[in-house]
Scaffold this motif. Structure first.
Motif, PDB file in Angstrom:
ATOM      1  N   SER A  22     -39.565  18.342 -17.315  1.00 33.30           N
ATOM      2  CA  SER A  22     -39.709  19.791 -17.241  1.00 33.30           C
ATOM      3  C   SER A  22     -38.458  20.452 -16.687  1.00 33.30           C
ATOM      4  O   SER A  22     -37.997  21.470 -17.201  1.00 33.30           O
ATOM      5  CB  SER A  22     -40.920  20.136 -16.381  1.00 33.30           C
ATOM      6  N   GLY A  26     -35.633  23.044 -18.533  1.00 32.00           N
ATOM      7  CA  GLY A  26     -35.602  24.410 -18.046  1.00 32.00           C
ATOM      8  C   GLY A  26     -36.885  24.928 -17.448  1.00 32.00           C
ATOM      9  O   GLY A  26     -36.984  26.113 -17.150  1.00 32.00           O
ATOM     10  N   GLY A  27     -37.863  24.081 -17.233  1.00 34.98           N
ATOM     11  CA  GLY A  27     -39.118  24.523 -16.645  1.00 34.98           C
ATOM     12  C   GLY A  27     -39.083  24.457 -15.131  1.00 34.98           C
ATOM     13  O   GLY A  27     -38.055  24.222 -14.514  1.00 34.98           O
ATOM     14  N   SER A  28     -40.227  24.641 -14.527  1.00 34.97           N
ATOM     15  CA  SER A  28     -40.363  24.627 -13.076  1.00 34.97           C
ATOM     16  C   SER A  28     -40.856  23.263 -12.619  1.00 34.97           C
ATOM     17  O   SER A  28     -41.720  22.665 -13.248  1.00 34.97           O
ATOM     18  CB  SER A  28     -41.365  25.709 -12.654  1.00 34.97           C
ATOM     19  N   LEU A  80     -43.424  21.622 -19.066  1.00 29.89           N
ATOM     20  CA  LEU A  80     -42.465  22.598 -19.581  1.00 29.89           C
ATOM     21  C   LEU A  80     -43.167  23.901 -19.942  1.00 29.89           C
ATOM     22  O   LEU A  80     -42.687  24.994 -19.606  1.00 29.89           O
ATOM     23  CB  LEU A  80     -41.738  22.047 -20.804  1.00 29.89           C
ATOM     24  N   ILE A  81     -44.299  23.799 -20.598  1.00 26.57           N
ATOM     25  CA  ILE A  81     -45.041  25.003 -20.975  1.00 26.57           C
ATOM     26  C   ILE A  81     -45.534  25.736 -19.730  1.00 26.57           C
ATOM     27  O   ILE A  81     -45.395  26.954 -19.617  1.00 26.57           O
ATOM     28  CB  ILE A  81     -46.210  24.639 -21.913  1.00 26.57           C
ATOM     29  N   GLY A  83     -44.294  25.569 -16.710  1.00 32.67           N
ATOM     30  CA  GLY A  83     -43.137  26.121 -16.011  1.00 32.67           C
ATOM     31  C   GLY A  83     -42.587  27.369 -16.660  1.00 32.67           C
ATOM     32  O   GLY A  83     -42.182  28.309 -15.989  1.00 32.67           O
ATOM     33  N   ALA A  84     -42.592  27.384 -17.988  1.00 32.28           N
ATOM     34  CA  ALA A  84     -42.100  28.563 -18.705  1.00 32.28           C
ATOM     35  C   ALA A  84     -43.023  29.757 -18.508  1.00 32.28           C
ATOM     36  O   ALA A  84     -42.568  30.901 -18.360  1.00 32.28           O
ATOM     37  CB  ALA A  84     -41.961  28.244 -20.192  1.00 32.28           C
ATOM     38  N   LYS A  87     -42.482  31.146 -14.961  1.00 35.04           N
ATOM     39  CA  LYS A  87     -41.193  31.833 -14.791  1.00 35.04           C
ATOM     40  C   LYS A  87     -41.228  33.253 -15.329  1.00 35.04           C
ATOM     41  O   LYS A  87     -40.506  34.113 -14.858  1.00 35.04           O
ATOM     42  CB  LYS A  87     -40.081  31.069 -15.516  1.00 35.04           C
ATOM     43  N   GLN A  88     -42.049  33.516 -16.321  1.00 36.66           N
ATOM     44  CA  GLN A  88     -42.083  34.834 -16.940  1.00 36.66           C
ATOM     45  C   GLN A  88     -42.743  35.868 -16.038  1.00 36.66           C
ATOM     46  O   GLN A  88     -42.576  37.047 -16.235  1.00 36.66           O
ATOM     47  CB  GLN A  88     -42.814  34.779 -18.276  1.00 36.66           C
TER      48      GLN A  88
END
Length: 89
Positions: A22, A26-28, A80-81, A83-84, A87-88
């Motif tokens: 992740s 680029g995820g959290s 990844l999903i 985290g994305a 982030k938004q």
């Protein structure tokens, strides 16, 4: 108890590899752990439903490694999903 070992190994793979994958994509990292656990177990059930079988071999060690990798891949994707999405906000 023996039936739960593949699920535990998949969740462990998702917990360890999920945040790493992740973060690389680029995820959290924090959401990668939660997504890793859920994604790892989901990937294990998904691979069984798809009939993936034992691709790495039939020895117990190779089965555990395959379960670990399944969990890591599923955990990385769901991490990844998650985290994305976090982030938004």
């Amino acid at each position: 108890m023996e039936a739960y070992i593949p699920l535990i190994v998949s969740a462990l793979g998702g917990t360890i590899l999920g945040p790493v994958l992740s973060k690389l994509m680029g995820g959290s990292g924090a959401m990668g752990i939660i997504g890793g656990i859920l994604g790892g177990i989901g990937a294990h059930y998904g691979a069984d439903a798809a009939g993936a079988g034992q691709m790495l071999g039939s020895t117990p060690m190779m089965i555990h490694i395959q379960n670990f990798l399944e969990g890591g891949i599923g955990g990385g994707i769901l991490g990844l999903i998650a985290g994305a999405v976090s982030k938004q906000r």
